[in-house]
Enzyme design. Structure first.
Site, PDB file in Angstrom:
ATOM      1  N   ARG A   1      91.845  25.376 108.933  1.00  0.00           N
ATOM      2  CA  ARG A   1      92.242  26.351 107.899  1.00  0.00           C
ATOM      3  C   ARG A   1      91.040  27.254 107.569  1.00  0.00           C
ATOM      4  NH1 ARG A   1      94.191  22.268 103.374  1.00  0.00           N
ATOM      5  NH2 ARG A   1      92.114  21.492 103.918  1.00  0.00           N
TER       6      ARG A   1
ATOM      7  N   HIS B   1      88.874  18.641  94.688  1.00  0.00           N
ATOM      8  CA  HIS B   1      90.084  19.026  95.438  1.00  0.00           C
ATOM      9  C   HIS B   1      90.208  20.556  95.373  1.00  0.00           C
ATOM     10  CE1 HIS B   1      93.897  18.678  97.311  1.00  0.00           C
ATOM     11  NE2 HIS B   1      94.649  18.356  96.278  1.00  0.00           N
TER      12      HIS B   1
ATOM     13  N   HIS C   1      85.106  16.212 103.850  1.00  0.00           N
ATOM     14  CA  HIS C   1      86.551  15.944 103.735  1.00  0.00           C
ATOM     15  C   HIS C   1      86.806  14.452 103.850  1.00  0.00           C
ATOM     16  CE1 HIS C   1      90.885  16.328 104.243  1.00  0.00           C
ATOM     17  NE2 HIS C   1      90.730  17.507 103.660  1.00  0.00           N
TER      18      HIS C   1
ATOM     19  N   SER D   1      96.856  16.273  95.281  1.00  0.00           N
ATOM     20  CA  SER D   1      97.998  17.024  94.734  1.00  0.00           C
ATOM     21  C   SER D   1      99.319  16.556  95.345  1.00  0.00           C
ATOM     22  CB  SER D   1      97.816  18.528  94.947  1.00  0.00           C
ATOM     23  OG  SER D   1      97.516  18.823  96.292  1.00  0.00           O
TER      24      SER D   1
ATOM     25  N   ASP E   1      88.238  25.419 101.541  1.00  0.00           N
ATOM     26  CA  ASP E   1      87.778  26.098 100.325  1.00  0.00           C
ATOM     27  C   ASP E   1      86.472  26.860 100.519  1.00  0.00           C
ATOM     28  OD1 ASP E   1      89.924  25.109  98.749  1.00  0.00           O
ATOM     29  OD2 ASP E   1      88.947  23.161  98.761  1.00  0.00           O
TER      30      ASP E   1
END
Ligand code: HAX
Length: 449
Positions: A325, A268, A316, A238, A373
């Site tokens: 995160r 993604h 990743h 992105s 995620d």
């Protein structure tokens, strides 16, 4: 000093550094490219520059040099909250300076003016089939905003030195409007188009929570979520897409519409939706009347892998450890009464105990650990945002902060049109045979013979 003046000062400081690097050290070698990198998605090739954030494979993301806990600790907090406002984070991302409360108040004030979304954007969204994916709606909304782009309107008036000011204008408008648009899409799709007006007394996170009909506690979820998803250096799909499209001097709306289309891919940002889908299907299949066990999870993971699918939320391209995160969200769950005992959170925690071992045994993924995620949907689900095809929109609202700060700086530092060079398979075969391409030699057609 207000945001724009602070930014101008930082740009004035940064420009001579970039100029000197190009003029005096332009030919210094910083990387090489191998055949597997050329075919394999340019992994690890160092050819992008950003000072907004840096992703260390072992440590994870730093925003402007600060880890996630340091960022949350350093920024002024929203009233009555342990979390900073998104507005203060925007100041920090753009300038690299921790804003004073006065500076935050100025941004909060300006944000409220900029967050007004023109009616035609809502009309366009209402005209779309209601079963359109919310990411398609968000991307279309960016294009609908494009007609008012200040950068596009002033393109013939600006030069290389002044162009950034109009990118800044659009970027600021975009980050202020995108949560309002996201809330509109949510209400349009899932709440029978019952829309809620902006409350001008609230900061972005609180306002978003209110607009989608959420509780007090969700205000902090929104603030945390938008900050965590904002930036992950420049190479992710992105951010890179937004940067690439903007490098043709397409305005921020065109650029971010493209960036969002990349975020909507299951490898993604859409992975957060995929995680919920995977987890609920697992519950449905294995745990109708029984508690989930590690063995059940192991079996389900292998079913996914044996079917040639990826395990969503794990792996990743850069990270080689658990994504901080992920950990920040996990800690939020652990300290939130109710959430820490939530069955879905417990299940996701159990998957965290099993999946890295299974992926290691599978032997393909370079990083068997969870990414952002794997955890984010659980929190949304707990607070009643159960429409998981909306989760990537939430990611997109956060990601806007990072990419808009980045393209403002792209223009400030006059970064070039992005145009890497391609080669042919014949060329690769010749260089493979020769033991490498002779650097300095021209990759002429003859090289392919
Ligand atoms: N499950 C199964 N296989 C995996 C895997 C996973 N979670 N992660 C990597 N692999 C596989 C790859 O598909 C690849 O297989 P092939 O050799 O057959 O092509 C192999 O392991 C090597 O891949 P890698 O080098 O470790 O990882 P990549 O840089 O190629 O890909 C991805 C990184 C994030 C795309 C990958 O780990 C993946 O598909 N993960 C699952 C989807 C996901 O969670 N995406 C979100 C990532 C974070 C993000 O961007 N958030 O928005």
């Amino acid at each position: 000093m207000a945001l724009k003046e602070t930014l101008q000062r930082k740009i004035d400081e940064a420009r001579p550094r970039t100029k000197r690097l190009v003029e005096e050290f332009g030919k210094v070698v910083i990387d090489q490219v191998t055949i597997d990198q050329a075919i394999g998605g340019a992994r690890d090739v160092r050819c992008l520059v950003t000072d907004i954030s840096y992703l260390d494979p072992q440590e994870g993301i730093r925003f402007r040099g600060k880890t996630i806990p340091e960022t949350f600790a350093a920024l002024p907090k929203a009233p009555g909250s342990d979390y900073p406002t998104v507005e203060s984070f925007w100041f920090f991302l753009l300038t690299g300076e921790i804003p004073t409360q006065t500076q935050v108040d100025e941004v909060l004030k300006e944000w409220k003016v900029r967050q007004q979304v023109p009616q035609h954007v809502f009309d366009v969204l209402r005209a779309m089939p209601r079963d359109s994916h919310p990411m398609a709606m968000l991307s279309v909304a960016m294009l609908a905003l494009q007609k008012d782009s200040k950068f596009a309107h002033n393109y013939h008036k600006v030069n290389k030195t002044s162009a950034w000011e109009y990118v800044y204008e659009d970027a600021y408008d975009l980050v202020a409007r995108i949560p309002v648009i996201a809330a509109f899409i949510y209400n349009l799709k899932y709440r029978d188009d019952k829309q809620v007006a902006i409350d001008p007394s609230l900061d972005m996170g609180a306002n978003f929570a209110r607009m989608i009909g959420q509780t007090e506690q969700y205000k902090d979820v929104a603030r945390m979520y938008f900050v965590l998803h904002s930036d992950h250096e420049s190479g992710n799909v992105s951010a890179h897409t937004t940067h690439l499209v903007h490098s043709a001097l397409s305005d921020p709306y065109y650029s971010y519409s493209a960036g969002l289309n990349g975020l909507a891919g299951p490898l993604h940002g859409l992975a957060n939706q995929e995680v919920l889908d995977w987890t609920l299907k697992f519950q449905e299949k294995y745990c109708k009347d029984v508690e989930p066990t590690k063995e059940m999870i192991r079996l389900a993971l292998w079913e996914t892998l044996n079917a040639g699918q990826v395990v969503p939320g794990y792996g990743h391209a850069v990270l080689r450890k658990t994504d901080p995160r992920y950990m920040a969200q996990r800690e939020f769950c652990l300290k939130t009464p109710g959430l820490k005992d939530d069955p879905l959170f417990k299940l996701v925690s159990l998957i965290f105990e099993v999946a890295p071992g299974v992926l290691a045994e599978h032997g393909k993924a370079k990083n068997p650990w969870p990414n952002v995620d794997a955890q984010s949907g659980v929190i949304q689900w707990y607070y009643g945002v159960k429409e998981w095809d909306f989760y990537t929109v939430l990611f997109g609202v956060g990601r806007a902060l990072g990419v808009m700060a980045n393209i403002t700086w792209d223009r400030a530092l006059g970064y070039a049109l992005e145009r890497p060079k391609s080669v042919t398979t014949d060329m690769l075969e010749k260089w493979a045979h020769d033991g490498g391409r002779e650097l300095g030699a021209k990759p002429v057609a003859a090289a392919a013979k």
